[in-house]
Design an enzyme around this catalytic site. Structure first.
Site, mmCIF file in Angstrom:
data_model
loop_
_atom_site.group_PDB
_atom_site.id
_atom_site.type_symbol
_atom_site.label_atom_id
_atom_site.label_comp_id
_atom_site.label_asym_id
_atom_site.label_seq_id
_atom_site.Cartn_x
_atom_site.Cartn_y
_atom_site.Cartn_z
ATOM 1 N N ASP A 194 9.056 -5.338 13.338
ATOM 2 C CA ASP A 194 10.203 -5.400 12.437
ATOM 3 C C ASP A 194 10.642 -6.806 12.035
ATOM 4 O O ASP A 194 11.840 -7.115 12.059
ATOM 5 C CB ASP A 194 11.404 -4.694 13.082
ATOM 6 C CG ASP A 194 11.152 -3.242 13.448
ATOM 7 O OD1 ASP A 194 10.004 -2.798 13.337
ATOM 8 O OD2 ASP A 194 12.103 -2.561 13.847
ATOM 9 N N CYS A 254 6.494 1.576 11.632
ATOM 10 C CA CYS A 254 5.516 1.066 12.581
ATOM 11 C C CYS A 254 4.276 1.929 12.782
ATOM 12 O O CYS A 254 3.161 1.441 12.680
ATOM 13 C CB CYS A 254 6.200 0.758 13.906
ATOM 14 S SG CYS A 254 6.170 2.003 15.153
ATOM 15 N N ASP A 305 4.343 -5.601 12.388
ATOM 16 C CA ASP A 305 3.861 -4.341 11.822
ATOM 17 C C ASP A 305 4.401 -4.067 10.419
ATOM 18 O O ASP A 305 3.787 -3.349 9.635
ATOM 19 C CB ASP A 305 4.169 -3.166 12.755
ATOM 20 C CG ASP A 305 5.622 -3.109 13.213
ATOM 21 O OD1 ASP A 305 6.434 -3.943 12.788
ATOM 22 O OD2 ASP A 305 5.948 -2.211 14.019
#
Length: 419
Positions: free
Chosen positions: A19, A62, A235
Site C-alpha cells: 500500500d 493486494c 503491491d
C-alpha cells in the site's frame, strides 16, 4: 527446467511492502511529495541499483496484484481478478517460486500468502514468519527469499494511538509528521481524519524503510550482497480512498528498485512504462532459466543485465472488491492514462465493509450526507469540492483520461458523466 547444473546462479531477495506509491526520497521530483518520509536505506538501494520511475501494478489491491507477480499472468486471464477468491488457474500456470525450486533454489516466504489461489505444497521450502535464506541446507545453495512487510498496510494508519506509538517507537521525533502541516491531495477532505492518516502514512514509510534496511544489513553481514539480486516493490498504491481499490494513477503506480552489483551498474533510472509483474520473467532470465511460454509479461533485462525495451503500454484494472461489484479497465503509456468504467452508473465509493470501518471513509460518507441534506433544504452544496464530488458521487464517467503523472486528479477529462 534445470538449465546448466554447473552454472552458479544468483541469489534473489524480494523485499515487498503493502500500500504505497513511490513515496521514497529516491523518487523526489518524480512523484509528488516523495521526499516527505525519511527513507535512507531504500534511497541507498536505488543509488546502487536501477530505479523504475513508471512501474505499475495490474490491480489496485493486494491479492490480485500479487497473483500476477507470482504467476506471470494477468489476473483476468487466470481467474484471480476478483478480490477474495480462490481461483483454479490453467494447469500450466505455476508460482514463480516453483520454477526456482525445480532449478535447485531454496525458496522461502515470510509469510504472506494472499495470492488468490490455494498455495501448493511445492511452492516453498519454508513458508512461515521465521522463513529466511539462512535456513538453506548449505551456503552453496542459491536462494529465492521473499519478505512481505506489513508496516504500511492501510489498517496500520488507523491503529489506536498507543499501538501506533508502539510500532513507531524507534522513529526519531524529527522524522515524524505533523498532521497540521502534512499535504493532503485535493480529492481528499482537509479534515483531521485525513490529516492524521496522511501523517501516519509518511511515518510508517520510514518505519518500513528501517525494516528493509535490517534485511539489507543481514545480507551484507552474510557476505552475499554482490551475488544477490535485490528487488524492492509495493503491491499497489497507498491505502486511502480513491487510491487503493481504484484503477487510477494513485491506485496503480508503485516504487520498484532492482540491485545486482555483479551485473547491473548502479545509479540507473528507467523511465519506460513497465508492469510490476514483469519481475517474474526478469528474475528467471537473470538467473539463466527459461521463461515459460504461457507467461504474459516481459523480462526487463536480458541474461547479461542489459535493458530490454518494453512495450508501449501498461494495462490494469479492477473488478469485484469483496462485496463491491464494479469493473474498470485502464491503459497507460508514457504520457497519458485512459480508464474505462464498465458500470458508470455505480458510485466510485461503494460501501466496502473492510474499509468503511476507517475514519477517512466515514468522513467521506459524512460529507456526502451533508451535501444531500443541503440539497434537501434547497441550498447549494458546499461541503465538498468538485474533485471530491467526482470521487464520491453516485456515478462516474464511462471514460476518463488524464495526464499520466496527474495522480492528483485535477486534470480529468470525462465523457458520458452521469448527471
Amino acid at each position: 527446467m534445470n538449465g546448466d547444473p554447473g552454472a552458479r546462479r544468483p541469489n534473489i531477495l524480494w523485499i515487498s511492502t503493502h500500500d504505497i506509491n513511490p513515496d521514497l526520497g529516491a523518487y523526489a521530483g518524480v512523484w509528488p511529495g516523495a521526499d516527505a518520509a525519511r527513507t535512507p536505506n531504500l534511497d541507498r538501494l536505488a543509488a546502487e541499483g536501477v530505479r523504475f520511475d513508471q512501474a505499475f501494478a495490474t490491480t489496485p489491491v493486494c491479492a490480485p496484484s500479487r497473483s500476477a507477480l507470482m504467476t506471470g499472468c494477468h489476473p483476468i486471464s487466470i481467474g484471480t481478478h476478483n478480490m477474495r477468491t480462490k481461483a483454479v488457474p490453467p494447469p500450466e500456470v505455476r508460482l514463480l517460486s516453483e520454477y526456482f525450486r525445480m532449478a535447485g533454489y531454496y525458496a522461502t516466504n515470510n509469510w504472506f500468502t494472499d495470492l488468490q489461489v490455494h498455495l501448493p505444497g511445492t511452492a516453498f521450502d519454508e513458508c512461515s514468519d521465521t522463513a529466511h535464506w539462512r535456513g538453506r541446507p548449505d551456503v552453496e545453495t542459491p536462494f529465492f527469499a521473499v519478505f512481505h512487510g506489513m508496516a504500511t498496510h492501510e489498517a496500520q494508519l488507523y491503529l489506536a494511538d498507543a499501538e501506533f506509538d508502539r510500532i513507531t517507537a524507534g522513529l526519531p521525533e524529527a522524522h515524524r509528521h505533523d498532521p497540521a502541516s502534512v499535504p493532503v491531495p485535493p480529492y481528499h477532505l482537509d479534515t483531521p481524519e485525513f490529516r492524521k492518516a496522511w501523517a501516519r502514512y509518511h511515518d510508517l514509510v520510514s518505519v518500513m524503510d528501517a525494516w528493509a534496511g535490517g534485511l539489507l544489513r543481514q545480507l551484507d553481514d552474510d557476505g552475499l550482497a554482490d551475488d544477490t539480486i535485490v528487488v524492492f516493490w509495493s503491491d499497489h498504491g497507498a491505502g486511502l480512498p480513491r487510491m487503493k481499490r481504484a484503477a487510477t494513477e494513485a491506485g496503480l503506480r508503485v516504487p520498484m528498485i532492482v540491485r545486482w552489483p555483479a551485473r547491473l551498474a548502479g545509479g540507473q533510472v528507467r523511465t519506460d512504462v513497465v508492469h510490476l509483474a514483469d519481475l517474474g520473467p526478469t528474475m528467471l532470465t537473470l538467473a539463466g532459466l527459461p521463461v515459460p511460454e504461457h507467461v504474459q509479461f516481459s523480462p526487463l533485462f536480458d541474461g547479461e543485465g542489459r535493458p530490454v525495451e518494453q512495450g508501449e503500454y501498461a494495462f490494469g484494472g479492477r473488478d469485484r472488491m469483496d462485496e463491491q461489484q464494479d469493473s474498470s479497465r485502464t491503459v497507460r503509456d508514457e504520457r497519458y492514462r485512459l480508464i474505462r468504467h464498465r458500470h458508470p452508473d455505480r458510485s466510485p465509493l461503494q460501501y466496502q465493509h473492510f474499509a468503511d470501518r476507517f475514519p477517512t471513509w466515514r468522513a467521506l460518507r459524512t460529507a456526502v450526507n451533508g451535501e444531500a441534506r443541503q440539497r434537501a433544504a434547497g441550498l447549494v452544496p458546499d461541503v465538498m469540492t468538485p474533485v471530491q464530488r467526482r470521487a464520491t458521487g453516485p456515478g462516474k464517467p464511462e471514460l476518463e483520461h488524464t495526464r499520466g503523472n496527474d495522480h492528483l486528479g485535477a486534470g480529468v477529462a470525462a465523457r458520458n458523466h452521469p448527471q
